[in-house]
Design an enzyme around this catalytic site. Sequence first.
Site, short mmCIF file in Angstrom:
data_model
loop_
_atom_site.label_atom_id
_atom_site.label_comp_id
_atom_site.label_asym_id
_atom_site.label_seq_id
_atom_site.Cartn_x
_atom_site.Cartn_y
_atom_site.Cartn_z
N GLN A 109 -6.91 4.42 -2.95
CA GLN A 109 -7.28 4.23 -3.78
C GLN A 109 -6.74 5.75 -4.68
O GLN A 109 -6.47 6.26 -6.33
CB GLN A 109 -9.28 4.55 -4.45
CG GLN A 109 -9.50 3.51 -3.95
CD GLN A 109 -10.85 3.37 -3.84
OE1 GLN A 109 -11.60 4.13 -3.12
NE2 GLN A 109 -11.40 2.40 -4.77
N ASN A 110 -6.04 6.44 -4.26
CA ASN A 110 -5.33 7.67 -4.54
C ASN A 110 -4.23 7.95 -4.76
O ASN A 110 -3.42 7.01 -4.36
CB ASN A 110 -5.65 9.34 -3.40
CG ASN A 110 -7.26 8.46 -3.20
OD1 ASN A 110 -8.20 8.94 -4.29
ND2 ASN A 110 -7.15 9.96 -2.29
N ASP A 112 -2.53 10.44 -5.16
CA ASP A 112 -1.60 12.38 -5.40
C ASP A 112 -0.62 12.33 -3.91
O ASP A 112 0.27 13.08 -3.89
CB ASP A 112 -2.74 13.15 -4.79
CG ASP A 112 -4.20 12.17 -4.24
OD1 ASP A 112 -3.18 12.19 -2.64
OD2 ASP A 112 -5.02 12.81 -3.90
N HIS A 127 -3.29 2.15 -6.59
CA HIS A 127 -3.61 2.07 -7.80
C HIS A 127 -2.30 3.05 -8.33
O HIS A 127 -2.80 3.93 -9.13
CB HIS A 127 -4.97 2.90 -8.09
CG HIS A 127 -6.63 2.42 -8.16
ND1 HIS A 127 -6.87 3.51 -7.50
CD2 HIS A 127 -6.69 1.87 -7.88
CE1 HIS A 127 -8.31 2.30 -7.79
NE2 HIS A 127 -7.82 1.77 -7.81
N CYS A 138 14.16 0.20 -20.06
CA CYS A 138 15.13 -0.56 -19.14
C CYS A 138 13.91 -0.43 -17.66
O CYS A 138 14.67 -0.88 -16.99
CB CYS A 138 16.56 0.43 -19.64
SG CYS A 138 16.22 1.93 -17.79
N CYS A 163 18.95 5.42 -21.08
CA CYS A 163 19.01 4.83 -21.77
C CYS A 163 18.04 5.90 -22.60
O CYS A 163 17.66 5.63 -24.14
CB CYS A 163 18.28 4.17 -22.07
SG CYS A 163 16.11 4.29 -21.59
N GLY A 200 -14.03 8.82 2.01
CA GLY A 200 -14.34 9.83 0.99
C GLY A 200 -13.94 9.05 -0.54
O GLY A 200 -13.51 8.55 -1.67
N SER A 202 -17.05 5.93 -2.70
CA SER A 202 -18.40 5.47 -3.03
C SER A 202 -18.09 3.99 -2.86
O SER A 202 -19.18 3.50 -3.31
CB SER A 202 -18.64 6.77 -4.12
OG SER A 202 -18.71 7.66 -4.16
N ASN A 226 -18.99 9.34 3.62
CA ASN A 226 -18.96 10.08 2.00
C ASN A 226 -19.68 10.95 2.07
O ASN A 226 -20.75 10.93 2.20
CB ASN A 226 -18.81 8.37 1.72
CG ASN A 226 -18.68 8.45 -0.14
OD1 ASN A 226 -17.42 9.66 -0.39
ND2 ASN A 226 -19.11 7.86 -1.11
#
Length: 258
Positions: A109-110, A112, A127, A138, A163, A200, A202, A226
């Site tokens: 879900q990270n 980074d 994500h 463009c 552009c 990690g 929830s 978690n």
Amino acid sequence: MIPFSSQTKTNIEYAAELLRKAKYAVALTGAGISTPSGIPDFRSEGTGLWSRDEPMEVASLNTFRTDPERFFVWFRPLAGQIFNAQPNPAHVALAELEKAGRVRSIITQNIDALHHKAGSKNIIEMHGTLRTLSCTQCFQQAEAKNYLKAFVERGALPRCPACNGLMKPDVILFGEQLPQQAWYEAQSESRQCDLMLVAGSSLEVLPVAGLPMQAIDRGSHLVILNNATTYLDVRADVVIQEDVATIIPAIVEQVLNG
Ligand SMILES: [Zn+2]
């Protein structure tokens, strides 16, 4: 080894045993695996980012379209933290697990890219990612590292080299659809795995939070690591509520050398 309680030691051993026996293990990671690397969970309250501005509003597709300056002002400190962050022992241990053929893929879900930095290969980014940006005019895609430094240091808004259109980081904002390819792949992995390792997360953000349910409904084992409870703890084989940066390396050490 860090002195764990005897209950935690037993849980670590059991999680390692499940991983050793698994033929198709898949990891699902969330913000909690990156907080030890200094990246705040921007969806959670009390992280500083939340107190300044409401992420659900400012980190939304609507704000990006109507007031991109405001979005970028909010985004700049987070981008700086991510740009400078390094993988922690949890990322490194998961990469070792994949290299040893013990984990097939990481659904994350990270945004980074710390799994990439740690050396993991088969990563499904639910994500989106901060590794690339795309032009809003463009649609040309570019490596973020060529823009991020100037943006983080001087606040220079990323502009398309072709552009001059505004570039949007390829992260999924609130109000934006999940990337379809990633969603198909994540569902496919969840349906064929015989062990899902949640680390990690929830399990609060849908639809990703529903993936472990798809796995266990087909007979998969479930391990949840978690620092807080999740709705699936009651259905998991093992639940360990400790810092993932110490627990995952301890489990992986047992799998590879135990
Ligand atoms: Zn362009």
